[in-house]
Each structure stands twice: as C-alpha cells, then as structure tokens.
Motif scaffolding. Structure first.
Motif, PDB file in Angstrom:
ATOM      1  N   LEU A 226     -19.323 -13.146 -50.622  1.00  0.00           N
ATOM      2  CA  LEU A 226     -18.451 -12.389 -50.278  1.00  0.00           C
ATOM      3  C   LEU A 226     -18.646 -11.124 -49.472  1.00  0.00           C
ATOM      4  O   LEU A 226     -18.190 -10.760 -48.619  1.00  0.00           O
ATOM      5  CB  LEU A 226     -17.465 -12.131 -51.619  1.00  0.00           C
ATOM      6  CG  LEU A 226     -16.194 -11.487 -51.311  1.00  0.00           C
ATOM      7  CD1 LEU A 226     -15.375 -12.034 -50.392  1.00  0.00           C
ATOM      8  CD2 LEU A 226     -15.220 -11.024 -52.564  1.00  0.00           C
ATOM      9  N   SER A 227     -19.559 -10.479 -50.594  1.00  0.00           N
ATOM     10  CA  SER A 227     -19.881  -8.976 -49.929  1.00  0.00           C
ATOM     11  C   SER A 227     -20.765  -9.192 -48.877  1.00  0.00           C
ATOM     12  O   SER A 227     -20.716  -8.225 -47.802  1.00  0.00           O
ATOM     13  CB  SER A 227     -20.639  -8.140 -51.195  1.00  0.00           C
ATOM     14  OG  SER A 227     -21.661  -8.510 -51.460  1.00  0.00           O
ATOM     15  N   GLN A 228     -21.816  -9.617 -48.618  1.00  0.00           N
ATOM     16  CA  GLN A 228     -22.646  -9.819 -47.662  1.00  0.00           C
ATOM     17  C   GLN A 228     -22.343 -10.673 -46.460  1.00  0.00           C
ATOM     18  O   GLN A 228     -22.450 -10.129 -45.370  1.00  0.00           O
ATOM     19  CB  GLN A 228     -24.219 -10.462 -48.113  1.00  0.00           C
ATOM     20  CG  GLN A 228     -24.715  -9.614 -49.326  1.00  0.00           C
ATOM     21  CD  GLN A 228     -25.528  -8.599 -48.815  1.00  0.00           C
ATOM     22  OE1 GLN A 228     -25.383  -8.137 -47.755  1.00  0.00           O
ATOM     23  NE2 GLN A 228     -25.895  -7.338 -49.975  1.00  0.00           N
ATOM     24  N   GLY A 229     -21.809 -11.769 -46.825  1.00  0.00           N
ATOM     25  CA  GLY A 229     -21.662 -12.864 -45.720  1.00  0.00           C
ATOM     26  C   GLY A 229     -20.273 -12.656 -45.133  1.00  0.00           C
ATOM     27  O   GLY A 229     -20.219 -12.351 -43.721  1.00  0.00           O
ATOM     28  N   VAL A 230     -19.283 -12.647 -45.930  1.00  0.00           N
ATOM     29  CA  VAL A 230     -17.891 -12.398 -45.549  1.00  0.00           C
ATOM     30  C   VAL A 230     -17.486 -11.189 -44.948  1.00  0.00           C
ATOM     31  O   VAL A 230     -16.997 -11.029 -43.906  1.00  0.00           O
ATOM     32  CB  VAL A 230     -16.692 -12.781 -46.340  1.00  0.00           C
ATOM     33  CG1 VAL A 230     -15.421 -13.086 -45.866  1.00  0.00           C
ATOM     34  CG2 VAL A 230     -16.997 -14.618 -46.834  1.00  0.00           C
ATOM     35  N   LEU A 231     -17.792 -10.180 -45.860  1.00  0.00           N
ATOM     36  CA  LEU A 231     -17.164  -8.804 -45.543  1.00  0.00           C
ATOM     37  C   LEU A 231     -18.101  -8.029 -44.784  1.00  0.00           C
ATOM     38  O   LEU A 231     -17.663  -7.795 -43.557  1.00  0.00           O
ATOM     39  CB  LEU A 231     -16.923  -7.962 -46.794  1.00  0.00           C
ATOM     40  CG  LEU A 231     -15.862  -8.605 -47.767  1.00  0.00           C
ATOM     41  CD1 LEU A 231     -15.729  -7.826 -49.148  1.00  0.00           C
ATOM     42  CD2 LEU A 231     -14.285  -8.272 -47.135  1.00  0.00           C
ATOM     43  N   SER A 232     -19.196  -7.859 -45.143  1.00  0.00           N
ATOM     44  CA  SER A 232     -20.502  -7.067 -44.300  1.00  0.00           C
ATOM     45  C   SER A 232     -20.874  -7.926 -43.014  1.00  0.00           C
ATOM     46  O   SER A 232     -20.903  -7.181 -41.844  1.00  0.00           O
ATOM     47  CB  SER A 232     -21.474  -6.791 -45.040  1.00  0.00           C
ATOM     48  OG  SER A 232     -21.523  -6.044 -46.245  1.00  0.00           O
ATOM     49  N   GLY A 233     -21.133  -9.003 -43.085  1.00  0.00           N
ATOM     50  CA  GLY A 233     -21.737  -9.954 -41.886  1.00  0.00           C
ATOM     51  C   GLY A 233     -20.558 -10.318 -41.146  1.00  0.00           C
ATOM     52  O   GLY A 233     -20.969 -10.311 -39.827  1.00  0.00           O
ATOM     53  N   LEU A 234     -19.506 -10.590 -41.321  1.00  0.00           N
ATOM     54  CA  LEU A 234     -18.352 -10.799 -40.539  1.00  0.00           C
ATOM     55  C   LEU A 234     -17.385  -9.910 -40.107  1.00  0.00           C
ATOM     56  O   LEU A 234     -17.279  -9.373 -39.116  1.00  0.00           O
ATOM     57  CB  LEU A 234     -17.940 -12.226 -40.926  1.00  0.00           C
ATOM     58  CG  LEU A 234     -16.771 -13.112 -40.136  1.00  0.00           C
ATOM     59  CD1 LEU A 234     -17.426 -13.323 -38.799  1.00  0.00           C
ATOM     60  CD2 LEU A 234     -16.114 -14.120 -40.740  1.00  0.00           C
ATOM     61  N   ALA A 235     -16.619  -9.563 -41.031  1.00  0.00           N
ATOM     62  CA  ALA A 235     -15.566  -8.841 -41.109  1.00  0.00           C
ATOM     63  C   ALA A 235     -16.019  -7.165 -40.511  1.00  0.00           C
ATOM     64  O   ALA A 235     -15.210  -6.782 -39.616  1.00  0.00           O
ATOM     65  CB  ALA A 235     -14.767  -8.507 -42.129  1.00  0.00           C
ATOM     66  N   ALA A 236     -16.917  -6.734 -40.992  1.00  0.00           N
ATOM     67  CA  ALA A 236     -17.400  -5.349 -40.594  1.00  0.00           C
ATOM     68  C   ALA A 236     -17.926  -5.246 -39.208  1.00  0.00           C
ATOM     69  O   ALA A 236     -17.778  -4.618 -38.748  1.00  0.00           O
ATOM     70  CB  ALA A 236     -18.264  -4.816 -41.665  1.00  0.00           C
ATOM     71  N   MET A 237     -18.693  -6.615 -38.934  1.00  0.00           N
ATOM     72  CA  MET A 237     -19.303  -6.400 -37.612  1.00  0.00           C
ATOM     73  C   MET A 237     -18.266  -6.563 -36.545  1.00  0.00           C
ATOM     74  O   MET A 237     -18.288  -5.851 -35.561  1.00  0.00           O
ATOM     75  CB  MET A 237     -20.162  -7.586 -37.390  1.00  0.00           C
ATOM     76  CG  MET A 237     -21.000  -7.735 -36.234  1.00  0.00           C
ATOM     77  SD  MET A 237     -22.099  -6.272 -36.097  1.00  0.00           S
ATOM     78  CE  MET A 237     -23.473  -6.824 -37.108  1.00  0.00           C
ATOM     79  N   LEU A 238     -17.246  -7.200 -36.812  1.00  0.00           N
ATOM     80  CA  LEU A 238     -16.091  -7.544 -35.862  1.00  0.00           C
ATOM     81  C   LEU A 238     -15.189  -6.070 -35.664  1.00  0.00           C
ATOM     82  O   LEU A 238     -14.875  -5.851 -34.473  1.00  0.00           O
ATOM     83  CB  LEU A 238     -15.238  -8.615 -36.121  1.00  0.00           C
ATOM     84  CG  LEU A 238     -15.852 -10.116 -36.169  1.00  0.00           C
ATOM     85  CD1 LEU A 238     -14.964 -11.172 -36.463  1.00  0.00           C
ATOM     86  CD2 LEU A 238     -16.512 -10.258 -34.768  1.00  0.00           C
ATOM     87  N   ALA A 239     -14.965  -5.587 -36.791  1.00  0.00           N
ATOM     88  CA  ALA A 239     -14.186  -4.371 -36.933  1.00  0.00           C
ATOM     89  C   ALA A 239     -14.811  -2.935 -36.339  1.00  0.00           C
ATOM     90  O   ALA A 239     -14.275  -2.397 -35.428  1.00  0.00           O
ATOM     91  CB  ALA A 239     -13.909  -4.062 -38.430  1.00  0.00           C
ATOM     92  N   TYR A 240     -16.389  -2.822 -36.443  1.00  0.00           N
ATOM     93  CA  TYR A 240     -16.908  -2.057 -35.762  1.00  0.00           C
ATOM     94  C   TYR A 240     -17.101  -2.243 -34.213  1.00  0.00           C
ATOM     95  O   TYR A 240     -17.056  -1.225 -33.478  1.00  0.00           O
ATOM     96  CB  TYR A 240     -18.468  -1.958 -36.311  1.00  0.00           C
ATOM     97  CG  TYR A 240     -19.325  -0.619 -35.953  1.00  0.00           C
ATOM     98  CD1 TYR A 240     -18.766   0.378 -36.642  1.00  0.00           C
ATOM     99  CD2 TYR A 240     -20.323  -0.930 -35.105  1.00  0.00           C
ATOM    100  CE1 TYR A 240     -19.706   1.543 -36.081  1.00  0.00           C
ATOM    101  CE2 TYR A 240     -20.989   0.318 -34.756  1.00  0.00           C
ATOM    102  CZ  TYR A 240     -20.621   1.607 -35.400  1.00  0.00           C
ATOM    103  OH  TYR A 240     -21.185   2.607 -35.041  1.00  0.00           O
TER     104      TYR A 240
END
Length: 303
Positions: A226-240
């Motif tokens: 959840l923290s590495q793959g979904v949030l950091s790897g996917l959501a944060a990359m797109l949001a940034y």
C-alpha cells in the motif's frame, strides 16, 4: 470573455498543481514512516524497490507499451535523468539512509534539501532568478538543516550516511523535476516509464544479490504494497507530475519542505521516536520556508 476564460483555466491549473503537491508531500511522509518501519523486518532495499516500482509498472503497462520503453520524441539524456532521479538510484540511496535515520531527520535532510537542490539547478543551468521572498524561504529551509546538523554533530545521533545519501537523493530528485518538465511527457507517461525501467533494474538486482520477499509475513507485505507501491510508486508520482506541469520545477519541489513537519510528528506518533524541541524547531522552520519558496506570497503581492 476570452480573458476571463483564460484566467479561469490558469487558476484551475494552479489549483490542480497545489493539490498535487500537497497530496505528494502527505504520501512522502507516509513513505518515510513505512520505510523506517521496514528496517525492523527482513525486507531489504531491493525487496522494497520491487514493490515500489512493480505495482505502477503493472498498472501503467498500457501507457509504457504505447510510448515504448524509449520514446522517440524524448531525448535519451532526459529519460536517464528521470529514471535515476525518481527511480531506482534515488530509491536505493534514500532507502538505505532512511533505515538508519530517525523520521524527523529524514524529513529535514531529504524534504528540506529538495527545494534547495531544485533552486540551485534552476539558477545554474536554466537561468532562473528567485525573488526576495523565495530566497528568504530557501534561507529558512537552510536554517532548519543547520539546526539538525549541529544537533547531530553534538550528540552523534545521526551518522554520515544520513548527511551524504539523503541530500544526494534530494539532488537526484531535483534533477528529475527539471528533466520531466522539459521532456514533454504527461504525468502518466513519465510515471509509467520511470516505473517500468526501475522495476527492470530491481529485477536484475534481485537476480544478482538475492531477495527475501517471499519470507516476509503477508501483513507486512500488505503494508509495504500500500505505502510503497500504490501510494508512493503510483499516486505520488502522478500527483507530483501534475504539480510540476502546473507550477514549474522549482515551485513544485519547494512543497517537499512540508514533509519534515509531517515526518517529525508521524515518527513520534507511529514509531515512538523521541522528538525534542530542536527537532520540532528544525522541522517547523523548513516547513514554513515552503510558504515563501513556492512563490505564492510573491504572486499575491503582485496582484
């Protein structure tokens, strides 16, 4: 009427940029805490990298299959800088350091260093000139870093690994920020290419040095998924990516200075890490610096 429509589109774009930047820093703070937590498990940095980039590489596979692993319209040097700056190299450097660094210090040394590095690259390579308010904001961030440095030297609480690899990771991320903005790629395309290349690099690392991912309890794997793959790897990359497109490289990176405040209190709440007045002062100082270094105040005064 046309002018009003243009102003509306511009304000909407800026709003999306600010929202993307804020979402990113909240996720980054969560990532720091989750990565610190993983130091007490058998998960190594390679295992975490497989999770971090494997999830977005799979989810965004239609995107990178369409663009190709090396898009023709993107200079190769920009693609390399992006993959190194926000992908495998950045992740290995920062995760290695986070495992031996308190969350509050990670927030300052990594999150606080990002806007400084981005501003430096912007000035040296692209001729950007920060105004007085942005300069004051960067100075406040630098002050927070100085407080932490003095505390570490006096108490020997933080090793040289933290002071070398975390700012180096910030420099890599700042390079990615500027490279992505000039690549012409969308947030989806940039995130997809970084994910697939970084995942392939981690597969090679796992085959070379081994992996313990199959021996870790499912509950821990779920947390990191959840923290590495979904949030950091996917959501944060797109949001940034949205933030960089709307705000520009230096301004988007400046929001990372909010991470220290979130990481400091998150480490105290979830990891029972001791946090004193100086750590809080350093975190708040770097966090306040972002209010100036983003240029928000400058824009309002001009209006």
């Amino acid at each position: 009427m046309v002018a009003l429509a243009q102003d509306y589109r511009k304000s909407t774009s800026l709003g999306a940029g600010y929202a993307g930047a804020l979402v990113t820093v909240f996720i980054w703070a969560t990532w720091i805490i989750a990565t610190r937590h993983s130091s007490g498990t058998s998960l190594g940095t390679i295992d975490l990298g497989l999770i971090r980039y494997g999830v977005p590489a799979l989810v965004l596979s239609p995107v990178w299959l369409r663009t190709g692993l090396v898009p023709r319209n993107v200079p190769l040097i920009l693609l390399v800088i992006m993959v190194c700056g926000a992908g495998a190299l950045f992740f290995q450097f920062t995760t290695f350091a986070i495992h031996s660094t308190p969350a509050s210090a990670v927030g300052v040394l990594l999150g606080g260093s990002m806007p400084l590095a981005a501003a430096l690259i912007g000035v040296v390579l692209f001729g950007e000139r920060p105004d007085l308010f942005r300069s004051l904001g960067l100075a406040a961030i630098l002050g927070g870093l100085a407080i932490l440095l003095l505390r570490a030297v006096a108490g020997h609480e933080i090793t040289w690994i933290s002071f070398v690899f975390l700012p180096l990771g910030a420099l890599l991320w700042a390079g990615y920020t500027h490279a992505f903005r000039r690549s012409g790629l969308t947030a989806l395309e940039g995130g997809a290419l970084i994910a697939v290349w970084s995942f392939l690099i981690h597969v090679v690392l796992a085959l070379t040095f081994g992996s313990t991912i199959t021996t870790v309890p499912l509950t821990e794997l779920g947390l990191q998924f959840l923290s590495q793959g979904v949030l950091s790897g996917l959501a944060a990359m797109l949001a940034y990516g949205v933030a960089v497109r709307a705000l520009g490289g230096s301004q988007a990176a400046a929001f990372s200075a909010l991470t220290p405040v979130l990481a400091t209190f998150g480490g105290a709440i979830f990891l029972d890490e001791p946090v004193g007045v100086w750590e809080i002062t350093a975190a708040v100082m770097t966090g306040l610096g972002v209010a100036l270094s983003t240029g928000v105040l400058s824009h309002r005064l001009k209006r």
